[in-house]
Design an enzyme around this catalytic site. Sequence first.
Site, PDB file in Angstrom:
ATOM      1  N   SER A 191      35.656   6.912  40.113  1.00 58.59           N
ATOM      2  CA  SER A 191      35.489   5.829  39.462  1.00 58.59           C
ATOM      3  C   SER A 191      36.393   4.826  39.647  1.00 58.59           C
ATOM      4  O   SER A 191      37.366   4.815  40.220  1.00 58.59           O
ATOM      5  CB  SER A 191      35.583   6.134  37.995  1.00 58.59           C
ATOM      6  OG  SER A 191      35.741   5.000  37.102  1.00 58.59           O
ATOM      7  N   TYR A 245      41.855   9.304  31.477  1.00 57.70           N
ATOM      8  CA  TYR A 245      40.665   9.535  32.139  1.00 57.70           C
ATOM      9  C   TYR A 245      40.842   8.780  33.691  1.00 57.70           C
ATOM     10  O   TYR A 245      40.355   9.423  34.695  1.00 57.70           O
ATOM     11  CB  TYR A 245      39.425   8.608  31.453  1.00 57.70           C
ATOM     12  CG  TYR A 245      38.516   8.351  32.275  1.00 57.70           C
ATOM     13  CD1 TYR A 245      37.476   9.442  32.573  1.00 57.70           C
ATOM     14  CD2 TYR A 245      38.099   7.234  33.006  1.00 57.70           C
ATOM     15  CE1 TYR A 245      35.879   9.042  33.203  1.00 57.70           C
ATOM     16  CE2 TYR A 245      36.769   6.989  33.773  1.00 57.70           C
ATOM     17  CZ  TYR A 245      36.124   8.015  33.917  1.00 57.70           C
ATOM     18  OH  TYR A 245      34.759   7.918  34.554  1.00 57.70           O
ATOM     19  N   GLY A 299      21.945  11.139  32.746  1.00 51.76           N
ATOM     20  CA  GLY A 299      22.826  10.096  33.377  1.00 51.76           C
ATOM     21  C   GLY A 299      22.680  10.083  34.915  1.00 51.76           C
ATOM     22  O   GLY A 299      21.587  10.279  35.370  1.00 51.76           O
ATOM     23  N   ILE A 300      23.848   9.830  35.604  1.00 55.90           N
ATOM     24  CA  ILE A 300      23.850   9.714  37.152  1.00 55.90           C
ATOM     25  C   ILE A 300      23.563  10.742  37.755  1.00 55.90           C
ATOM     26  O   ILE A 300      22.901  10.926  38.825  1.00 55.90           O
ATOM     27  CB  ILE A 300      25.159   9.137  37.286  1.00 55.90           C
ATOM     28  CG1 ILE A 300      25.455   7.652  36.947  1.00 55.90           C
ATOM     29  CG2 ILE A 300      25.540   8.777  38.980  1.00 55.90           C
ATOM     30  CD1 ILE A 300      26.915   7.095  36.802  1.00 55.90           C
ATOM     31  N   GLY A 301      23.939  12.130  37.306  1.00 58.96           N
ATOM     32  CA  GLY A 301      23.834  13.293  37.754  1.00 58.96           C
ATOM     33  C   GLY A 301      22.241  13.714  38.125  1.00 58.96           C
ATOM     34  O   GLY A 301      21.746  14.254  39.115  1.00 58.96           O
ATOM     35  N   GLY A 343      26.498  18.615  36.386  1.00 59.34           N
ATOM     36  CA  GLY A 343      26.111  17.491  35.129  1.00 59.34           C
ATOM     37  C   GLY A 343      24.665  16.699  35.425  1.00 59.34           C
ATOM     38  O   GLY A 343      24.551  15.494  35.320  1.00 59.34           O
ATOM     39  N   ALA A 344      23.745  17.565  35.907  1.00 60.11           N
ATOM     40  CA  ALA A 344      22.518  17.135  36.337  1.00 60.11           C
ATOM     41  C   ALA A 344      21.427  16.940  35.107  1.00 60.11           C
ATOM     42  O   ALA A 344      20.293  16.524  35.046  1.00 60.11           O
ATOM     43  CB  ALA A 344      21.638  17.875  37.340  1.00 60.11           C
TER      44      ALA A 344
HETATM   45  N1  NAP Z   1      28.355   5.749  33.636  1.00 58.64           N
HETATM   46  C1  NAP Z   1      29.611   5.091  34.423  1.00 58.64           C
HETATM   47  O1  NAP Z   1      29.648   3.788  34.207  1.00 58.64           O
HETATM   48  C2  NAP Z   1      30.572   5.665  35.277  1.00 58.64           C
HETATM   49  C3  NAP Z   1      31.273   4.884  35.809  1.00 58.64           C
HETATM   50  C4  NAP Z   1      32.462   5.612  36.645  1.00 58.64           C
HETATM   51  C5  NAP Z   1      32.367   6.922  36.892  1.00 58.64           C
HETATM   52  N2  NAP Z   1      31.191   7.461  36.286  1.00 58.64           N
HETATM   53  C6  NAP Z   1      31.360   9.011  36.622  1.00 58.64           C
HETATM   54  O2  NAP Z   1      29.980   9.423  36.847  1.00 58.64           O
HETATM   55  C7  NAP Z   1      29.850  10.829  36.580  1.00 58.64           C
HETATM   56  C8  NAP Z   1      28.552  10.919  35.885  1.00 58.64           C
HETATM   57  O3  NAP Z   1      28.707  10.540  34.462  1.00 58.64           O
HETATM   58  P1  NAP Z   1      27.658   9.734  33.898  1.00 58.64           P
HETATM   59  O4  NAP Z   1      27.964   8.295  33.605  1.00 58.64           O
HETATM   60  O5  NAP Z   1      26.100   9.911  34.362  1.00 58.64           O
HETATM   61  O6  NAP Z   1      27.817  10.218  32.509  1.00 58.64           O
HETATM   62  P2  NAP Z   1      26.907  11.326  31.362  1.00 58.64           P
HETATM   63  O7  NAP Z   1      25.382  10.562  31.148  1.00 58.64           O
HETATM   64  O8  NAP Z   1      27.591  11.527  30.235  1.00 58.64           O
HETATM   65  O9  NAP Z   1      26.598  12.470  32.317  1.00 58.64           O
HETATM   66  C9  NAP Z   1      27.794  13.382  32.337  1.00 58.64           C
HETATM   67  C10 NAP Z   1      27.358  14.874  32.971  1.00 58.64           C
HETATM   68  O10 NAP Z   1      28.272  15.483  32.905  1.00 58.64           O
HETATM   69  C11 NAP Z   1      28.101  16.686  32.051  1.00 58.64           C
HETATM   70  N3  NAP Z   1      29.203  17.434  31.312  1.00 58.64           N
HETATM   71  C12 NAP Z   1      29.904  16.893  30.355  1.00 58.64           C
HETATM   72  N4  NAP Z   1      30.959  17.824  30.084  1.00 58.64           N
HETATM   73  C13 NAP Z   1      30.766  18.950  30.762  1.00 58.64           C
HETATM   74  C14 NAP Z   1      31.205  20.053  30.907  1.00 58.64           C
HETATM   75  N5  NAP Z   1      32.126  20.566  30.160  1.00 58.64           N
HETATM   76  N6  NAP Z   1      30.644  21.157  31.731  1.00 58.64           N
HETATM   77  C15 NAP Z   1      29.590  20.752  32.700  1.00 58.64           C
HETATM   78  N7  NAP Z   1      28.906  19.396  32.355  1.00 58.64           N
HETATM   79  C16 NAP Z   1      29.577  18.790  31.588  1.00 58.64           C
HETATM   80  C17 NAP Z   1      27.163  16.350  30.988  1.00 58.64           C
HETATM   81  O11 NAP Z   1      26.352  17.346  30.289  1.00 58.64           O
HETATM   82  P3  NAP Z   1      25.788  17.318  28.893  1.00 58.64           P
HETATM   83  O12 NAP Z   1      24.417  16.889  28.872  1.00 58.64           O
HETATM   84  O13 NAP Z   1      25.812  18.627  28.379  1.00 58.64           O
HETATM   85  O14 NAP Z   1      26.467  16.468  28.041  1.00 58.64           O
HETATM   86  C18 NAP Z   1      26.118  15.315  31.638  1.00 58.64           C
HETATM   87  O15 NAP Z   1      25.178  15.862  32.615  1.00 58.64           O
HETATM   88  C19 NAP Z   1      31.219  11.110  35.862  1.00 58.64           C
HETATM   89  O16 NAP Z   1      32.015  12.061  36.810  1.00 58.64           O
HETATM   90  C20 NAP Z   1      31.584  10.008  35.647  1.00 58.64           C
HETATM   91  O17 NAP Z   1      33.356   9.906  35.455  1.00 58.64           O
HETATM   92  C21 NAP Z   1      30.357   7.074  35.528  1.00 58.64           C
END
Ligand code: NAP
Length: 322
Positions: free
Chosen positions: A144, A171, A24-26, A20-21
């Site tokens: 999370s 979730y 967002g965070i990735g 998920g790079a």
């Molecule tokens: N943001 C927060 O407040 C928060 C809080 C707690 C935990 N987290 C955790 O942090 C992690 C990163 O989340 P984020 O906040 O950076 O969200 P994000 O911006 O939505 O990024 C999620 C990443 O995961 C990828 N992804 C989604 N579905 C996928 C799939 N089927 N196969 C492969 N990759 C996939 C997305 O790819 P695409 O670009 O293709 O969509 C994106 O690169 C997650 O595990 C999330 O649960 C986030």
Amino acid sequence: MTWSPARIPDQTGRIALVTGASGGIGLETARGLAARGAHVVLACRSIRRGRAAAERIGGSTEVVRLDLTSLDSVRRAAAQVRDRHDRLDLLVNNAGVMFPPASRTEDGFEIHFGVNHLGPFALTGLLLGLMTEVPGSRVVTVASLAHRVGLGGFDADRARCAAGRRSVRAYGRSKLANLLFARELQHRLASAGAAAVSLAAHPGLSPTGLWHGDAPAGLRPVVAAGLRWLAQPPQQAALPSLRAATDPDLPGGAYLGPSGLFGSRGAPVPARSSRASRDVAARARLWRLSEELTGVRYDFPPVSVPAAEPATGVCPVTGARG
Ligand SMILES: NC(=O)c1ccc[n+]([C@@H]2O[C@H](COP(=O)([O-])OP(=O)(O)OC[C@H]3O[C@@H](n4cnc5c(N)ncnc54)[C@H](OP(=O)(O)O)[C@@H]3O)[C@@H](O)[C@H]2O)c1
């Protein structure tokens, strides 16, 4: 002293894979590792978005297609990485979804459980052979704060039940699974005498693509207010993952998250987790279920199950705080 990316040791010569790079965070985690010299494999479901991210990140990167809604895609991605590399220093299981449009994965699993837990479980099992003998290698699993609303009770029926697409509990359950997985993996690595360790991190709250999902209506005002007042930018939210991946003083089993405002923002420090996340029997059951559902069996000798983890959250294997 407050931990900052300036404390990341030189990563030159190390190979890291971040799922998920593409955003967002990735993306910020990959950027932080590449900036310190690591070669970073961006594992993304869209090659186009992965390449765009690689351009933004700079440094030494490559893109591998990985769609965690498909175990077939997970197997192909792992095979590609094994073909290209003879070792892996870091695996950051970061990709995740919350309230996505689909309700089930290609293999028929509830979408959160499939993408957030079963896919990373399979990917890790298929790549671990590249890591177990590499000194300093680490698997970091991104959980999370929401793991606290996840109740246990993992079983095959619930894993296939799609009723919870917009369910906060679904979730939360997948994020609880992340913590149970990270700790059971650490237990098994330590028992097997592997060089690799397993840690977990959570980013607090950050206004990323994760929040674009179709949240239950009653939750939307809370989410908007929470993101306005409590959230931190993705660069800051990536710090717990970056510290878990690189701080040489952290033992296997450690769990990191932001220091302030109930763990929603701040510098990365050891974090506390729920009692359910320390349930030793539950994590062993989840492991067996995950092997059964994914068909991916880890190549470990059988391990003994410790009687219980102490309620203080100190992990018996490593001494890390839970
Ligand atoms: N943001 C927060 O407040 C928060 C809080 C707690 C935990 N987290 C955790 O942090 C992690 C990163 O989340 P984020 O906040 O950076 O969200 P994000 O911006 O939505 O990024 C999620 C990443 O995961 C990828 N992804 C989604 N579905 C996928 C799939 N089927 N196969 C492969 N990759 C996939 C997305 O790819 P695409 O670009 O293709 O969509 C994106 O690169 C997650 O595990 C999330 O649960 C986030």
